[in-house]
Design an enzyme around this catalytic site. Structure first.
Site, PDB file in Angstrom:
ATOM      1  N   HIS A  55      33.258 -14.654  67.943  1.00  0.00           N
ATOM      2  CA  HIS A  55      33.261 -14.628  66.483  1.00  0.00           C
ATOM      3  C   HIS A  55      31.922 -15.111  65.990  1.00  0.00           C
ATOM      4  O   HIS A  55      31.341 -16.025  66.566  1.00  0.00           O
ATOM      5  CB  HIS A  55      34.380 -15.524  65.920  1.00  0.00           C
ATOM      6  CG  HIS A  55      34.689 -15.205  64.498  1.00  0.00           C
ATOM      7  ND1 HIS A  55      33.967 -15.721  63.452  1.00  0.00           N
ATOM      8  CD2 HIS A  55      35.633 -14.383  63.957  1.00  0.00           C
ATOM      9  CE1 HIS A  55      34.459 -15.241  62.330  1.00  0.00           C
ATOM     10  NE2 HIS A  55      35.452 -14.431  62.598  1.00  0.00           N
ATOM     11  N   ASP A  91      42.086 -11.150  66.086  1.00  0.00           N
ATOM     12  CA  ASP A  91      42.556  -9.832  66.481  1.00  0.00           C
ATOM     13  C   ASP A  91      43.167  -9.804  67.873  1.00  0.00           C
ATOM     14  O   ASP A  91      43.733  -8.796  68.286  1.00  0.00           O
ATOM     15  CB  ASP A  91      41.390  -8.822  66.437  1.00  0.00           C
ATOM     16  CG  ASP A  91      40.926  -8.570  65.017  1.00  0.00           C
ATOM     17  OD1 ASP A  91      41.791  -8.540  64.128  1.00  0.00           O
ATOM     18  OD2 ASP A  91      39.717  -8.422  64.791  1.00  0.00           O
TER      19      ASP A  91
END
Ligand code: CMC
Length: 427
Positions: A306, A363
Site C-alpha cells: 500500500h 483488497d
C-alpha cells in the site's frame, strides 16, 4: 514545532510557512514557491505532495489508523449502518434519528432509474466489464438532470447526492442480471440499502427471495470499510475533475474509471483470480511468492502493499476476521481462504515483503467474502465503488466549499528544443 522553514536557493534564503493538522501532521506550504524562486517541486506519484487540507478522513500509515470524521473505523464497522456512515462523511456529523429517517427515505425514493437509461444500458455487449458500464451510466445520468450545471444551491446538491446514492446500487445490479440472461429487478422501498441491493441482485421473478441477515450484515461492514480513504487515486481524480467545476456525476464517473485500475480498486478482482490460479496450479504459494520477487516476471502479488500503510491496513485486519465469521456462519468451506492465509503467512516470513513493508491490503480478503455472498468476481470492483461513493461525494462537496483553484500541476519539460519545421515532402 517549526512554524516556518527556510530554503536556500541559489544562495538566497526563502521562508515558507508550516501548517499542522489536528492529528499533528505537518506540511510545508509551498504555494508561493514558484512565484518567489522560479522553482517548482517534482514529486512523481505525489508521494510527498498534499493536494489539500481536509476534515473528512485521517489515516496514519505507520500506526495503521483510519478515522472518518474522528471516528475509529473499527467502531463504525462494528456498530453503524452504511448510510449512517455516508451521512457522517457527507454532512460531517452522525445523523440524529429524525435526520437518518429522512435521509434514508429520500434515498429510497430516488432508487428508481429513468427507464430511458435502460436504452443506453441495452447498447452494451453482455460481456462488457461492469466498471466501464457503471462509469458510462453515471456520466449519462448528468444528461437526465440538465438543471444541475445552473443550480448549485444546497437543496439542489442534496437532491443529486440522494439520486446518486439511491440509483447507484440499482444500476450496479443491471450488469449482473444481463450476464445471467435474467430481467432486472426494481428496488423495493421496504428493504434497507444492503437488503435492497441483494434483492435486486439475487431475486428471480419465479420464486421468493429472502435476504439472509448474515449476508446483509457482512455487506454493510464491507461497504463501511471502503467508504473513504482520503486522497487516493480515484478520490484525487474526483477532486481534480471537480476542480474544473465539472458536475457531480461526471466527477464521480471519472472516479469510477480510476478505481477500475488493477493497482487500485481493480486489485480485488485480480486477487481472487490470482488465488484461483494458485489453487488450480496445485496450491504452491511459494512458487508465486518467488515469481512476485522476480522483477523480470512483471508479476505482483495482488492484495499486498500500500502506498500509505507501511505497518498493516486496519481494514484488512477487520475483513480477515469477518471472512472467517461469514464463511463459518454461512457454512462455507472455501479452499481459497486457506490459500490466502498460506500466502499471507509465507510473506510475513519473507524478507522481500518484510523489508518493503508489504502487508495484505483491503483488497486481499474482501473478495473471499464477496464470493461467499454470491457476488461474481467481475463485480468485486463495483462493490468497492458502491462503498466508496459517499467518500467521493463528501470530497467533491468539500472541494466545492474550499473554493479551490482548478487543479493544474506543472512539469519540467525534457523534450527536444529549437527544432525547425521541415515540409513533409522533404522529410
Ligand atoms: N508484490 C510484489 N512486490 C511489490 C508489491 C507486490 N504487491 N507491491 C510493491 N512491491 C515492491 C515494488 O516492486 C517495489 O520494490 P523495489 O523497491 O525493489 O523496486 C517496492 O515494493 C515498493 O513498491 P512501489 O510500487 O514503489 O510502491 P507504491 O507505493 O508505488 O505502490 C501499490 C503501492 C499498492 C500500487 C503496490 O504495492 C501494488 O502494486 N500492489 C498490488 C496491487 C494492489 O493490491 N493494489 C490495491 C491497493 S489497496 C486498495 C486501493 O488502493 O484501492
Amino acid at each position: 514545532m517549526e512554524t516556518s522553514v527556510k530554503m536556500i536557493i541559489e544562495g538566497k534564503e526563502y521562508e515558507f510557512p508550516v501548517i499542522e493538522g489536528t492529528e499533528s501532521e505537518k506540511a510545508i506550504d509551498i504555494s508561493n514557491l514558484r512565484a518567489k524562486t522560479g522553482y517548482i517541486t517534482i514529486d512523481e506519484g505525489f508521494k510527498n505532495t498534499g493536494s489539500t487540507t481536509s476534515d473528512i478522513t485521517f489515516l496514519d500509515g505507520e500506526e495503521g489508523i483510519l478515522h472518518y470524521r474522528g471516528y475509529d473505523i473499527e467502531d463504525l464497522a462494528e456498530k453503524a449502518e452504511f448510510l449512517e456512515v455516508a451521512y457522517l462523511l457527507i454532512y460531517g456529523e452522525l445523523p440524529t434519528v429524525d435526520q437518518y429517517a429522512h435521509f434514508t427515505q429520500e434515498i429510497k425514493y430516488r432508487s428508481l432509474v429513468n427507464e430511458d437509461m435502460r436504452k443506453i444500458f441495452d447498447g452494451f455487449p453482455v460481456n462488457a466489464h461492469p466498471m466501464g458500464v457503471m462509469s458510462s451510466l453515471v456520466v449519462a445520468m448528468a444528461g437526465f438532470y440538465p438543471e444541475l450545471s445552473k443550480d448549485l444551491s444546497p437543496e439542489a446538491l442534496d437532491l443529486h447526492i440522494r439520486r446518486l446514492l439511491g440509483k447507484f446500487p440499482t444500476l450496479a445490479t443491471w450488469t449482473y442480471k444481463k450476464s445471467q440472461g435474467h430481467p432486472p429487478n426494481y428496488p423495493k422501498n421496504k428493504l434497507d440499502y444492503c437488503e435492497n441491493f441483494l434483492n435486486m441482485m439475487f431475486a428471480l421473478p419465479v420464486e421468493e427471495y429472502t435476504v439472509d441477515p448474515v449476508v446483509a450484515s457482512a455487506l454493510n461492514k464491507l461497504l463501511i470499510l471502503h467508504a473513504d480513504h482520503e486522497q487516493n487515486c480515484s478520490t484525487s481524480t474526483v477532486r481534480l475533475v471537480g476542480s474544473s467545476k465539472a458536475n457531480l456525476y461526471s466527477s464521480i464517473s471519472a472516479g469510477i474509471s480510476a478505481l477500475w485500475g488493477p493497482l487500485h480498486g481493480g486489485a480485488n478482482q485480480e486477487v481472487l483470480e490470482m488465488l484461483e490460479e494458485i489453487m488450480n496450479d496445485g496450491g504452491d504459494v511459494q512458487k508465486y511468492i518467488e515469481k512476485a520477487k522476480d522483477k523480470n516476471s512483471g508479476f505482483r502479488l495482488f492484495g499486498f502493499g500500500h502506498r500509505v500503510y507501511k505497518n498493516f491496513d486496519p481494514r484488512a485486519k477487520i475483513i480477515k476476521k469477518a471472512a472467517d465469521e461469514v464463511l463459518e456462519k454461512l457454512g462455507i468451506n472455501d479452499p481459497i481462504l486457506e490459500i490466502a492465509k498460506g500466502l499471507e503467512e509465507a510473506t510475513l516470513k519473507d524478507d522481500y515483503f518484510v523489508s518493503r513493508k508489504l502487508y495484505p491490503n483491503v483488497d486481499f480478503y474482501s473478495g473471499i467474502i464477496y464470493r461467499a455472498l454470491g457476488i461474481p468476481t467481475n463485480m468485486f470492483t463495483v462493490m468497492f465503488a458502491i462503498g466508496r461513493l459517499p467518500g467521493w461525494i463528501a470530497q467533491w462537496m468539500e472541494l466545492k466549499e474550499q473554493k479551490q483553484a482548478i487543479g493544474r500541476p506543472r512539469q519540467i519539460y525534457t523534450g527536444p528544443v529549437g527544432k525547425k519545421f521541415v515540409e513533409i515532402s522533404k522529410r
